[in-house]
Enzyme design. Structure first.
Site, PDB file in Angstrom:
ATOM      1  N   THR A  60      95.948  35.543  -7.195  1.00  0.00           N
ATOM      2  CA  THR A  60      95.552  34.224  -7.705  1.00  0.00           C
ATOM      3  C   THR A  60      94.478  33.518  -6.872  1.00  0.00           C
ATOM      4  O   THR A  60      94.126  32.381  -7.180  1.00  0.00           O
ATOM      5  CB  THR A  60      96.784  33.290  -7.798  1.00  0.00           C
ATOM      6  OG1 THR A  60      97.372  33.190  -6.501  1.00  0.00           O
ATOM      7  CG2 THR A  60      97.801  33.815  -8.779  1.00  0.00           C
ATOM      8  N   TYR A 123      88.065  36.360 -11.428  1.00  0.00           N
ATOM      9  CA  TYR A 123      89.458  36.036 -11.758  1.00  0.00           C
ATOM     10  C   TYR A 123      89.608  35.799 -13.265  1.00  0.00           C
ATOM     11  O   TYR A 123      90.498  36.355 -13.911  1.00  0.00           O
ATOM     12  CB  TYR A 123      89.895  34.798 -10.969  1.00  0.00           C
ATOM     13  CG  TYR A 123      91.240  34.240 -11.361  1.00  0.00           C
ATOM     14  CD1 TYR A 123      92.425  34.841 -10.935  1.00  0.00           C
ATOM     15  CD2 TYR A 123      91.341  33.102 -12.158  1.00  0.00           C
ATOM     16  CE1 TYR A 123      93.665  34.316 -11.306  1.00  0.00           C
ATOM     17  CE2 TYR A 123      92.573  32.576 -12.530  1.00  0.00           C
ATOM     18  CZ  TYR A 123      93.726  33.180 -12.101  1.00  0.00           C
ATOM     19  OH  TYR A 123      94.953  32.663 -12.466  1.00  0.00           O
TER      20      TYR A 123
HETATM   21  N1  LIG Z   1      97.917  28.611  -9.549  1.00  0.00           N
HETATM   22  C1  LIG Z   1      97.220  28.150 -10.582  1.00  0.00           C
HETATM   23  O1  LIG Z   1      96.600  27.065 -10.523  1.00  0.00           O
HETATM   24  C2  LIG Z   1      97.187  28.937 -11.868  1.00  0.00           C
HETATM   25  C3  LIG Z   1      96.402  28.457 -12.946  1.00  0.00           C
HETATM   26  C4  LIG Z   1      96.389  29.186 -14.135  1.00  0.00           C
HETATM   27  C5  LIG Z   1      97.140  30.352 -14.255  1.00  0.00           C
HETATM   28  N2  LIG Z   1      97.884  30.787 -13.194  1.00  0.00           N
HETATM   29  C6  LIG Z   1      98.658  32.016 -13.340  1.00  0.00           C
HETATM   30  O2  LIG Z   1     100.040  31.672 -13.259  1.00  0.00           O
HETATM   31  C7  LIG Z   1     100.758  32.723 -12.611  1.00  0.00           C
HETATM   32  C8  LIG Z   1     101.554  32.161 -11.454  1.00  0.00           C
HETATM   33  O3  LIG Z   1     100.657  31.646 -10.474  1.00  0.00           O
HETATM   34  P1  LIG Z   1     101.187  31.179  -9.043  1.00  0.00           P
HETATM   35  O4  LIG Z   1     100.243  30.134  -8.564  1.00  0.00           O
HETATM   36  O5  LIG Z   1     102.653  30.918  -9.121  1.00  0.00           O
HETATM   37  O6  LIG Z   1     100.948  32.503  -8.186  1.00  0.00           O
HETATM   38  P2  LIG Z   1     101.209  32.718  -6.622  1.00  0.00           P
HETATM   39  O7  LIG Z   1     101.943  31.577  -6.035  1.00  0.00           O
HETATM   40  O8  LIG Z   1      99.919  33.157  -5.987  1.00  0.00           O
HETATM   41  O9  LIG Z   1     102.219  33.966  -6.608  1.00  0.00           O
HETATM   42  C9  LIG Z   1     101.769  35.226  -6.948  1.00  0.00           C
HETATM   43  C10 LIG Z   1     102.966  36.124  -7.146  1.00  0.00           C
HETATM   44  O10 LIG Z   1     102.472  37.416  -7.555  1.00  0.00           O
HETATM   45  C11 LIG Z   1     103.075  38.395  -6.755  1.00  0.00           C
HETATM   46  N3  LIG Z   1     102.160  39.537  -6.614  1.00  0.00           N
HETATM   47  C12 LIG Z   1     100.891  39.531  -6.121  1.00  0.00           C
HETATM   48  N4  LIG Z   1     100.385  40.790  -6.140  1.00  0.00           N
HETATM   49  C13 LIG Z   1     101.354  41.580  -6.660  1.00  0.00           C
HETATM   50  C14 LIG Z   1     101.442  42.955  -6.930  1.00  0.00           C
HETATM   51  N5  LIG Z   1     100.419  43.798  -6.674  1.00  0.00           N
HETATM   52  N6  LIG Z   1     102.599  43.452  -7.455  1.00  0.00           N
HETATM   53  C15 LIG Z   1     103.637  42.625  -7.727  1.00  0.00           C
HETATM   54  N7  LIG Z   1     103.628  41.311  -7.488  1.00  0.00           N
HETATM   55  C16 LIG Z   1     102.492  40.794  -6.960  1.00  0.00           C
HETATM   56  C17 LIG Z   1     103.356  37.742  -5.422  1.00  0.00           C
HETATM   57  O11 LIG Z   1     104.392  38.473  -4.779  1.00  0.00           O
HETATM   58  P3  LIG Z   1     104.455  38.647  -3.154  1.00  0.00           P
HETATM   59  O12 LIG Z   1     104.932  37.337  -2.636  1.00  0.00           O
HETATM   60  O13 LIG Z   1     105.428  39.744  -2.956  1.00  0.00           O
HETATM   61  O14 LIG Z   1     103.044  38.983  -2.734  1.00  0.00           O
HETATM   62  C18 LIG Z   1     103.799  36.336  -5.884  1.00  0.00           C
HETATM   63  O15 LIG Z   1     105.167  36.375  -6.236  1.00  0.00           O
HETATM   64  C19 LIG Z   1      99.721  33.771 -12.226  1.00  0.00           C
HETATM   65  O16 LIG Z   1      99.683  34.774 -13.204  1.00  0.00           O
HETATM   66  C20 LIG Z   1      98.421  33.017 -12.218  1.00  0.00           C
HETATM   67  O17 LIG Z   1      97.311  33.830 -12.448  1.00  0.00           O
HETATM   68  C21 LIG Z   1      97.920  30.108 -12.018  1.00  0.00           C
END
Ligand SMILES: NC(=O)c1ccc[n+]([C@@H]2O[C@H](COP(=O)([O-])OP(=O)(O)OC[C@H]3O[C@@H](n4cnc5c(N)ncnc54)[C@H](OP(=O)(O)O)[C@@H]3O)[C@@H](O)[C@H]2O)c1
Length: 278
Positions: A60, A123
């Site tokens: 992310t 991204y």
């Molecule tokens: N943050 C935003 O503002 C935003 C906006 C729009 C959409 N989104 C989407 O919403 C979703 C949740 O975002 P978030 O902010 O909660 O994400 P985040 O806090 O960055 O967490 C990412 C998660 O993905 C896991 N992960 C990363 N690489 C991986 C891999 N190779 N295999 C398995 N697991 C993996 C991480 O696990 P580990 O801890 O084990 O690394 C963590 O649990 C994502 O799909 C993101 O793209 C986010």
């Protein structure tokens, strides 16, 4: 309902685990199954045999994706395809988290689910390509596009602003990108409802209302009772590796059609600040 969450250690993942209540949830991190490894994904899926899979796992770091393009596509697009293929194999339903960054930001009114994708960053491209591949594999899978996430489970914009505001008399924040901040607690609640309603297709899920990052920062500082001065600046002045859409407000029509309403972002911010101070 048996549910498997990929990305359970993330900002949204933690809120999802908290919201799901008594349903049987398997909360997976990258240590349990790296989505880049199709065998590991298949194994864990055969073991858990969920009714629903929520794929929140992603790389992310939007600027990091520009530097690590291969990693970004491997996790966000190919990893999503691995999960979808395993979901199809065991007959589980899939909800995939996507992003407002699939759009180019040139629109002047909220993006509808059928507006044309035109991502400007690596991204955004990984998410847009994942959406297309997933809909080919599982036409009735649910794609929940969201934006500007914040919550107490990790790094986020309000947390950064509050930390900076505590040590600086003034802050510069960009005022030429408009979107909808979204509290992961509200998003998690909506996702649970979408799964219970057997939702399919693309759905836009954000808190209601919109603002610029500057307006968001102003509200954060005000609500926290701080006197830090917040000044508006242009994205040009705060240049970052990944281009961001100037306007990425997502229309709530698709969510409303499913009978789900989201609270205003100001109300969500209020609850976030209470949770942060608890
Ligand atoms: N943050 C935003 O503002 C935003 C906006 C729009 C959409 N989104 C989407 O919403 C979703 C949740 O975002 P978030 O902010 O909660 O994400 P985040 O806090 O960055 O967490 C990412 C998660 O993905 C896991 N992960 C990363 N690489 C991986 C891999 N190779 N295999 C398995 N697991 C993996 C991480 O696990 P580990 O801890 O084990 O690394 C963590 O649990 C994502 O799909 C993101 O793209 C986010």
């Amino acid at each position: 309902m048996r549910v498997t969450i990929f990305g359970a250690s993330g900002l949204l993942g933690k809120a999802l685990v908290g919201e799901w209540g008594k349903d049987a949830v398997s909360a997976l991190t990258s240590r349990d199954a790296d989505v880049r490894d199709p065998e590991a994904v298949r194994r864990v899926m055969e073991e858990k045999h969920p009714d629903w899979i929520v794929l929140s796992a992603a790389y992310t770091d939007v600027d990091g994706c520009e530097r690590n393009r291969d990693l970004a596509f491997a996790v966000n697009r190919d990893g999503a395809v691995n999960v979808a293929a395993a979901a199809k194999q065991i007959g589980a339903q899939l909800l995939f988290l996507s992003s407002d960054y699939v759009f180019d930001g040139t629109k002047k009114s909220p993006y509808e689910t059928n507006d044309v994708r035109n991502p400007q960053s690596v991204y955004g491209r990984t998410k847009a390509e994942a959406e297309v591949r997933l809909l080919e594999l599982i036409p009735d899978c649910c794609i929940a596009r969201t934006s500007w996430l914040f919550g107490t489970g990790g790094k986020c914009f309000p947390d950064t602003i509050l930390k900076l505001a505590a040590s600086r008399p003034s802050l510069d924040v960009v005022n030429d990108q408009k979107g909808s901040p979204t509290y992961v607690v509200d998003l998690a609640r909506a996702i649970v409802q979408l799964c219970r309603k057997n939702a399919g297709g693309i759905v836009h899920v954000t808190n209601s209302g919109d603002c610029t990052w500057f307006e968001f920062a102003q509200q954060i500082v005000k609500d926290a009772g701080l006197s830090t001065m917040v000044s508006p600046v242009s994205s040009e002045k705060m240049a970052r590796p990944a281009p961001r859409p100037a306007y990425s407000v997502l229309s709530p029509a698709s969510l409303r059609a499913l009978g789900v309403e989201m609270p205003p972002w100001q109300d969500a911010l209020d609850r976030y600040l209470k949770e942060r101070n608890a």
